[in-house]
Scaffold this motif. Structure first.
Motif, PDB file in Angstrom:
ATOM      1  N   VAL A 274      -5.302  -5.116   2.077  1.00  0.00           N
ATOM      2  CA  VAL A 274      -6.219  -3.989   2.252  1.00  0.00           C
ATOM      3  C   VAL A 274      -5.466  -2.780   2.783  1.00  0.00           C
ATOM      4  O   VAL A 274      -5.660  -1.650   2.309  1.00  0.00           O
ATOM      5  CB  VAL A 274      -7.372  -4.351   3.209  1.00  0.00           C
ATOM      6  CG1 VAL A 274      -8.182  -3.108   3.567  1.00  0.00           C
ATOM      7  CG2 VAL A 274      -8.273  -5.390   2.580  1.00  0.00           C
ATOM      8  N   GLN A 275      -4.609  -3.007   3.751  1.00  0.00           N
ATOM      9  CA  GLN A 275      -3.868  -1.913   4.388  1.00  0.00           C
ATOM     10  C   GLN A 275      -3.094  -1.089   3.376  1.00  0.00           C
ATOM     11  O   GLN A 275      -3.188   0.137   3.349  1.00  0.00           O
ATOM     12  CB  GLN A 275      -2.915  -2.512   5.421  1.00  0.00           C
ATOM     13  CG  GLN A 275      -2.098  -1.502   6.207  1.00  0.00           C
ATOM     14  CD  GLN A 275      -1.278  -2.209   7.277  1.00  0.00           C
ATOM     15  OE1 GLN A 275      -1.818  -2.908   8.126  1.00  0.00           O
ATOM     16  NE2 GLN A 275       0.034  -2.037   7.229  1.00  0.00           N
ATOM     17  N   ASP A 276      -2.359  -1.743   2.503  1.00  0.00           N
ATOM     18  CA  ASP A 276      -1.540  -1.036   1.514  1.00  0.00           C
ATOM     19  C   ASP A 276      -2.411  -0.295   0.502  1.00  0.00           C
ATOM     20  O   ASP A 276      -2.206   0.882   0.216  1.00  0.00           O
ATOM     21  CB  ASP A 276      -0.628  -2.039   0.802  1.00  0.00           C
ATOM     22  CG  ASP A 276       0.293  -1.368  -0.205  1.00  0.00           C
ATOM     23  OD1 ASP A 276       1.087  -0.503   0.214  1.00  0.00           O
ATOM     24  OD2 ASP A 276       0.207  -1.686  -1.407  1.00  0.00           O
ATOM     25  N   TYR A 277      -3.428  -0.976  -0.006  1.00  0.00           N
ATOM     26  CA  TYR A 277      -4.297  -0.387  -1.025  1.00  0.00           C
ATOM     27  C   TYR A 277      -5.113   0.764  -0.448  1.00  0.00           C
ATOM     28  O   TYR A 277      -5.258   1.822  -1.078  1.00  0.00           O
ATOM     29  CB  TYR A 277      -5.228  -1.471  -1.571  1.00  0.00           C
ATOM     30  CG  TYR A 277      -6.024  -1.061  -2.779  1.00  0.00           C
ATOM     31  CD1 TYR A 277      -5.583  -1.343  -4.068  1.00  0.00           C
ATOM     32  CD2 TYR A 277      -7.245  -0.394  -2.636  1.00  0.00           C
ATOM     33  CE1 TYR A 277      -6.318  -0.977  -5.187  1.00  0.00           C
ATOM     34  CE2 TYR A 277      -7.994  -0.025  -3.745  1.00  0.00           C
ATOM     35  CZ  TYR A 277      -7.529  -0.317  -5.016  1.00  0.00           C
ATOM     36  OH  TYR A 277      -8.255   0.054  -6.111  1.00  0.00           O
ATOM     37  N   PHE A 278      -5.655   0.563   0.734  1.00  0.00           N
ATOM     38  CA  PHE A 278      -6.502   1.555   1.388  1.00  0.00           C
ATOM     39  C   PHE A 278      -5.755   2.861   1.637  1.00  0.00           C
ATOM     40  O   PHE A 278      -6.250   3.953   1.323  1.00  0.00           O
ATOM     41  CB  PHE A 278      -7.020   0.977   2.709  1.00  0.00           C
ATOM     42  CG  PHE A 278      -7.639   1.979   3.645  1.00  0.00           C
ATOM     43  CD1 PHE A 278      -8.778   2.671   3.295  1.00  0.00           C
ATOM     44  CD2 PHE A 278      -7.070   2.225   4.894  1.00  0.00           C
ATOM     45  CE1 PHE A 278      -9.364   3.593   4.165  1.00  0.00           C
ATOM     46  CE2 PHE A 278      -7.637   3.133   5.766  1.00  0.00           C
ATOM     47  CZ  PHE A 278      -8.779   3.820   5.397  1.00  0.00           C
ATOM     48  N   VAL A 279      -4.553   2.777   2.178  1.00  0.00           N
ATOM     49  CA  VAL A 279      -3.762   3.976   2.489  1.00  0.00           C
ATOM     50  C   VAL A 279      -3.483   4.769   1.211  1.00  0.00           C
ATOM     51  O   VAL A 279      -3.564   6.005   1.197  1.00  0.00           O
ATOM     52  CB  VAL A 279      -2.450   3.602   3.212  1.00  0.00           C
ATOM     53  CG1 VAL A 279      -1.531   4.810   3.335  1.00  0.00           C
ATOM     54  CG2 VAL A 279      -2.759   3.028   4.590  1.00  0.00           C
ATOM     55  N   LYS A 280      -3.186   4.065   0.125  1.00  0.00           N
ATOM     56  CA  LYS A 280      -2.934   4.750  -1.151  1.00  0.00           C
ATOM     57  C   LYS A 280      -4.226   5.364  -1.706  1.00  0.00           C
ATOM     58  O   LYS A 280      -4.216   6.472  -2.238  1.00  0.00           O
ATOM     59  CB  LYS A 280      -2.340   3.771  -2.158  1.00  0.00           C
ATOM     60  CG  LYS A 280      -0.910   3.353  -1.845  1.00  0.00           C
ATOM     61  CD  LYS A 280      -0.396   2.344  -2.865  1.00  0.00           C
ATOM     62  CE  LYS A 280       1.036   1.924  -2.535  1.00  0.00           C
ATOM     63  NZ  LYS A 280       1.526   0.858  -3.461  1.00  0.00           N
TER      64      LYS A 280
END
Length: 344
Positions: A274-280
């Motif tokens: 989630v962290q990686d996808y959300f930031v992008k």
């Protein structure tokens, strides 16, 4: 090495027929004076890509997603004769016809050859046209201009006492003193409250909105720094109905959407994914650059979503709740409506 392209003429034509500012830029004309007359106009010799009116000229425009080819001259000249025949039949306004061909490349000889037959050979770059189209679309679309940001307020429940004191008539400075917090902390809390529609500011003074008053009235003493069920319901309902109200409402919904998108591959969804996808997804790759910043932002906004019962977290994994799925569906509907509004 030549650049490999996969761009259709129709895609470029779609852009130029829907956004005349781009065409006006290519032709060095004023967009206010451009009017689309026809697209894919059926003529005796074929279908003309675009026919525009510019002041007292008809612009006969043929689109090519390739370099200039000499054969295009006979095609354009045939279209011009067809238009002249329509003018003679009084089926088309009697205006000077300017012949234009748009190509991705042409030599000086090609351009000179076109001029000899009164054909303007105009070179364009498909990637520039498509990029400009998206930039113009983004400028017209409010939600795409929202920029996420966290204010260091890790839970929405921390707003409760601050807003109660604000409703009692205290200034931000007095609230900081009463709560034993720094002025910056209280300022950040009031900023978050403002972005959730709970508070507003006039000059240097903050005050509760009607929504904020309802939120404070729903307070009870059973949970000093935790949202009670009624308060969580109030904010969740506001957020579902107003996903584009502010950067915070949109970002909370965005973390829900991140979980929803990733759930297609694996469920429950891990915090790391989630962290990686959300930031992008919220366009903060450059701002939340460090692992710590990304982790903090994900932590804060996932906390908000969990407080509002839009998400649930067990261990290091996220689950969607019925309210969360409803919020996502409403976001998709609202976003579609917003996009449609920008097009008309």
């Amino acid at each position: 090495m030549a650049l490999i392209q996969s761009v259709s003429e129709k895609a470029i034509e779609d852009v130029l027929s829907s956004d005349k500012t781009i065409l006006s830029h290519l032709l060095s004309l004023k967009p206010a004076n451009l009017s689309l007359v026809a697209r894919q106009k059926s003529l005796a010799s074929g279908e003309l890509d675009l026919l525009y009116l510019h002041e007292d000229q008809l612009l006969l425009i043929e689109m090519k997603a390739v370099r200039y080819e000499p054969a295009v001259k006979s095609q354009i000249n045939a279209y011009a004769k067809d238009l002249e025949e329509l003018q003679r039949q009084k089926k088309l306004i009697s205006a000077e016809i300017r012949k234009i061909v748009l190509v991705t490349g042409a030599s000086p000889h090609d351009i000179d050859s076109g001029k000899k037959e009164a054909i303007d050979v105009v070179i364009y770059r498909p990637e520039s046209v498509l990029t400009r189209f998206f930039e113009n679309f983004r400028q017209r679309t409010y939600f795409m201009q929202l920029r996420s940001g966290d204010y260091g307020v890790v839970r929405l429940g921390l707003l409760k006492r601050t807003l109660c004191l604000l409703g009692a008539g205290h200034t931000s400075g007095e609230i900081a003193s009463i709560e034993g917090k720094s002025k910056k902390t209280i300022h950040n809390r009031l900023s978050v409250a403002g972005l959730l529609g709970l508070a507003a500011k006039y000059k240097s003074s903050h005050f509760l909105t009607d929504f904020g008053i309802s939120f404070v009235d729903a307070n009870d003493e059973s949970s000093s720094d935790r949202l009670n069920e009624k308060q969580a319901e109030l904010i969740a309902h506001f957020l579902r109905d107003n996903p584009f109200y502010s950067s915070i409402t949109y970002t909370v919904i965005s973390i829900l959407e991140s979980v929803f998108a990733l759930s297609k591959s694996a469920y429950p969804v891990s915090r790391i994914d989630v962290q990686d996808y959300f930031v992008k997804s919220v366009g903060k790759v450059e701002t939340w650059r460090t692992p710590k910043a990304r982790k903090t932002a994900t932590y804060i906004f996932s906390n908000y979503a969990c407080e509002l019962d839009l998400l649930a977290k067990v261990g290091d994994y996220f689950y969607l709740t019925p309210q969360g799925i409803q919020a996502i569906l409403l976001l998709q509907l609202n976003r579609s409506l917003k996009i449609i509004e920008t097009q008309y």
